[in-house]
Scaffold this motif. Structure first.
Motif, PDB file in Angstrom:
ATOM      1  N   SER A 165       0.837  -1.205   0.000  1.00  0.00           N
ATOM      2  CA  SER A 165       0.000   0.000   0.000  1.00  0.00           C
ATOM      3  C   SER A 165       0.870   1.252   0.000  1.00  0.00           C
ATOM      4  N   LEU A 166       1.376   1.615  -1.160  1.00  0.00           N
ATOM      5  CA  LEU A 166       2.241   2.786  -1.289  1.00  0.00           C
ATOM      6  C   LEU A 166       1.411   4.069  -1.332  1.00  0.00           C
ATOM      7  N   ASP A 167       2.003   5.149  -0.860  1.00  0.00           N
ATOM      8  CA  ASP A 167       1.306   6.440  -0.826  1.00  0.00           C
ATOM      9  C   ASP A 167       0.834   6.854  -2.215  1.00  0.00           C
ATOM     10  N   TYR A 168       1.667   6.654  -3.222  1.00  0.00           N
ATOM     11  CA  TYR A 168       1.311   7.046  -4.583  1.00  0.00           C
ATOM     12  C   TYR A 168       0.127   6.238  -5.110  1.00  0.00           C
ATOM     13  N   LEU A 169       0.111   4.950  -4.822  1.00  0.00           N
ATOM     14  CA  LEU A 169      -1.004   4.113  -5.270  1.00  0.00           C
ATOM     15  C   LEU A 169      -2.294   4.483  -4.543  1.00  0.00           C
ATOM     16  N   GLU A 170      -2.189   4.789  -3.261  1.00  0.00           N
ATOM     17  CA  GLU A 170      -3.368   5.231  -2.511  1.00  0.00           C
ATOM     18  C   GLU A 170      -3.892   6.544  -3.085  1.00  0.00           C
ATOM     19  N   TYR A 171      -2.982   7.411  -3.475  1.00  0.00           N
ATOM     20  CA  TYR A 171      -3.354   8.698  -4.070  1.00  0.00           C
ATOM     21  C   TYR A 171      -4.134   8.491  -5.368  1.00  0.00           C
ATOM     22  N   LEU A 172      -3.608   7.670  -6.267  1.00  0.00           N
ATOM     23  CA  LEU A 172      -4.318   7.413  -7.523  1.00  0.00           C
ATOM     24  C   LEU A 172      -5.667   6.754  -7.262  1.00  0.00           C
ATOM     25  N   ASP A 173      -5.686   5.854  -6.300  1.00  0.00           N
ATOM     26  CA  ASP A 173      -6.915   5.118  -5.997  1.00  0.00           C
ATOM     27  C   ASP A 173      -7.981   6.017  -5.378  1.00  0.00           C
ATOM     28  N   SER A 174      -7.573   7.172  -4.869  1.00  0.00           N
ATOM     29  CA  SER A 174      -8.535   8.078  -4.243  1.00  0.00           C
ATOM     30  C   SER A 174      -9.402   8.791  -5.274  1.00  0.00           C
ATOM     31  N   TYR A 175      -8.963   8.779  -6.537  1.00  0.00           N
ATOM     32  CA  TYR A 175      -9.747   9.407  -7.595  1.00  0.00           C
ATOM     33  C   TYR A 175     -10.774   8.428  -8.140  1.00  0.00           C
ATOM     34  N   TYR A 225     -12.237   8.637 -11.056  1.00  0.00           N
ATOM     35  CA  TYR A 225     -11.971   8.380 -12.471  1.00  0.00           C
ATOM     36  C   TYR A 225     -10.688   9.113 -12.869  1.00  0.00           C
ATOM     37  N   PRO A 226      -9.529   8.548 -12.550  1.00  0.00           N
ATOM     38  CA  PRO A 226      -8.264   9.244 -12.817  1.00  0.00           C
ATOM     39  C   PRO A 226      -7.946   9.429 -14.294  1.00  0.00           C
ATOM     40  N   LEU A 227      -8.658   8.726 -15.171  1.00  0.00           N
ATOM     41  CA  LEU A 227      -8.397   8.841 -16.610  1.00  0.00           C
ATOM     42  C   LEU A 227      -9.436   9.710 -17.312  1.00  0.00           C
ATOM     43  N   ALA A 228     -10.087  10.584 -16.568  1.00  0.00           N
ATOM     44  CA  ALA A 228     -11.167  11.394 -17.140  1.00  0.00           C
ATOM     45  C   ALA A 228     -10.688  12.295 -18.271  1.00  0.00           C
ATOM     46  N   GLY A 229      -9.487  12.853 -18.133  1.00  0.00           N
ATOM     47  CA  GLY A 229      -8.943  13.668 -19.214  1.00  0.00           C
ATOM     48  C   GLY A 229      -9.243  15.147 -19.126  1.00  0.00           C
ATOM     49  N   GLU A 230      -9.996  15.584 -18.119  1.00  0.00           N
ATOM     50  CA  GLU A 230     -10.281  17.010 -17.957  1.00  0.00           C
ATOM     51  C   GLU A 230      -9.586  17.531 -16.702  1.00  0.00           C
ATOM     52  N   PHE A 231      -8.872  18.634 -16.857  1.00  0.00           N
ATOM     53  CA  PHE A 231      -8.171  19.241 -15.732  1.00  0.00           C
ATOM     54  C   PHE A 231      -8.405  20.737 -15.730  1.00  0.00           C
ATOM     55  N   ASN A 283      -4.131  18.478  -0.236  1.00  0.00           N
ATOM     56  CA  ASN A 283      -5.332  19.213   0.192  1.00  0.00           C
ATOM     57  C   ASN A 283      -5.652  20.383  -0.732  1.00  0.00           C
ATOM     58  N   ARG A 284      -4.813  20.569  -1.757  1.00  0.00           N
ATOM     59  CA  ARG A 284      -5.104  21.577  -2.776  1.00  0.00           C
ATOM     60  C   ARG A 284      -5.670  20.943  -4.047  1.00  0.00           C
ATOM     61  N   LEU A 285      -5.872  19.627  -4.016  1.00  0.00           N
ATOM     62  CA  LEU A 285      -6.360  18.904  -5.187  1.00  0.00           C
ATOM     63  C   LEU A 285      -7.735  18.321  -4.898  1.00  0.00           C
ATOM     64  N   CYS A 286      -8.589  18.309  -5.900  1.00  0.00           N
ATOM     65  CA  CYS A 286      -9.903  17.701  -5.708  1.00  0.00           C
ATOM     66  C   CYS A 286     -10.458  17.246  -7.054  1.00  0.00           C
ATOM     67  N   GLN A 287     -11.487  16.432  -6.988  1.00  0.00           N
ATOM     68  CA  GLN A 287     -12.186  16.007  -8.196  1.00  0.00           C
ATOM     69  C   GLN A 287     -13.629  16.480  -8.112  1.00  0.00           C
ATOM     70  N   VAL A 288     -14.191  16.815  -9.266  1.00  0.00           N
ATOM     71  CA  VAL A 288     -15.564  17.315  -9.304  1.00  0.00           C
ATOM     72  C   VAL A 288     -16.293  16.682 -10.489  1.00  0.00           C
ATOM     73  N   ASP A 289     -17.608  16.643 -10.413  1.00  0.00           N
ATOM     74  CA  ASP A 289     -18.426  16.238 -11.557  1.00  0.00           C
ATOM     75  C   ASP A 289     -18.662  17.468 -12.421  1.00  0.00           C
ATOM     76  N   ILE A 290     -18.354  17.365 -13.709  1.00  0.00           N
ATOM     77  CA  ILE A 290     -18.486  18.535 -14.575  1.00  0.00           C
ATOM     78  C   ILE A 290     -19.836  18.591 -15.281  1.00  0.00           C
ATOM     79  N   ALA A 291     -20.598  17.503 -15.212  1.00  0.00           N
ATOM     80  CA  ALA A 291     -21.896  17.493 -15.882  1.00  0.00           C
ATOM     81  C   ALA A 291     -22.733  16.342 -15.346  1.00  0.00           C
ATOM     82  N   ASP A 292     -24.052  16.486 -15.439  1.00  0.00           N
ATOM     83  CA  ASP A 292     -24.944  15.401 -15.028  1.00  0.00           C
ATOM     84  C   ASP A 292     -24.879  14.239 -16.013  1.00  0.00           C
ATOM     85  N   CYS A 293     -24.697  14.574 -17.287  1.00  0.00           N
ATOM     86  CA  CYS A 293     -24.627  13.549 -18.331  1.00  0.00           C
ATOM     87  C   CYS A 293     -23.405  13.841 -19.194  1.00  0.00           C
TER      88      CYS A 293
END
Length: 204
Positions: free
Chosen positions: A8-18, A20-26, A59-69
């Motif tokens: 359980s590496l910190d980096y893997l836990e970080y990626l797993d916290s997202y 959808y890490p492959l969403a492609g929108e930043f 704590n400066r990073l977050c994920q959000v939903d950009i649309a309902d559909c």
């Protein structure tokens, strides 16, 4: 699979916290982009997430939903062409993760990648069974054959990516950061602004 093999590496836990890490929108502030080294292949999303983790507190990073559909762009599986579609994407993304893990001190070998491949394959097959049960409960049909074909391809590509990583230790698939570009071409931003102005005058 990586957690099972590497722990359980910190980096893997970080990626797993997202979700959808492959969403492609930043979206980020202008100052953030200056020192980010963005991969030039399909490892883009993983590379950007890795870079912002390296440069900033989580704590400066977050994920959000950009649309309902959201209508996602789908790629072909490309079973017969490792340089196209989901096949190439899976290889590039795997290489990106392996590179980042290596910079965090993980030592890889051929045997490690074989273990990752085997572990991924078994876990993925179990997920297919879970999804089949979900589909059945909801009156849907899951194409088991095609799903398992995809899993077989991705498992093979995990190993391909790993061996490529071992065989090409000096590979640098990153686009230079803006800080480096500005150091090499001090008037780059003025030149870009001038080019935009010229385009505007020509096509407006």
């Amino acid at each position: 699979a990586l957690k099972k093999i590497l722990g359980s590496l910190d980096y893997l836990e970080y990626l797993d916290s997202y979700r959808y890490p492959l969403a492609g929108e930043f979206s980020f502030r202008v100052d953030v982009i200056n020192d980010i080294r963005i991969p030039s292949d399909w490892g883009l999303e993983i590379g950007v997430l890795s870079e912002v983790k390296r440069n900033f507190s989580t704590n400066r990073l977050c994920q959000v939903d950009i649309a309902d559909c959201y209508d996602h762009k789908h790629q072909n599986l490309s079973v017969d062409d490792a340089q196209a579609g989901l096949s190439k994407m899976s290889i590039d993304i795997s290489k990106g993760i392996f590179r980042k893990l290596a910079t965090n001190g993980v030592v890889f070998s051929t045997e490690t990648f074989r273990s990752i491949k085997a572990t991924y394959y078994r876990i993925a097959l179990d997920f297919i069974e879970t999804y089949r049960n979900d589909a059945t409960i909801n009156g849907l049909v899951l194409d088991i054959h095609n799903e398992e074909k995809a899993v077989e391809l991705f498992a093979e590509n995990v190993l391909k990516a790993g061996l490529h990583f071992l065989d090409n230790p000096m590979e640098t698939p990153f686009i230079p950061s803006w800080n480096r570009v500005q150091s090499a071409v001090p008037d780059i931003f003025a030149s870009l602004c001038a080019a935009v102005d010229d385009d505007y005058r020509e096509f407006a």
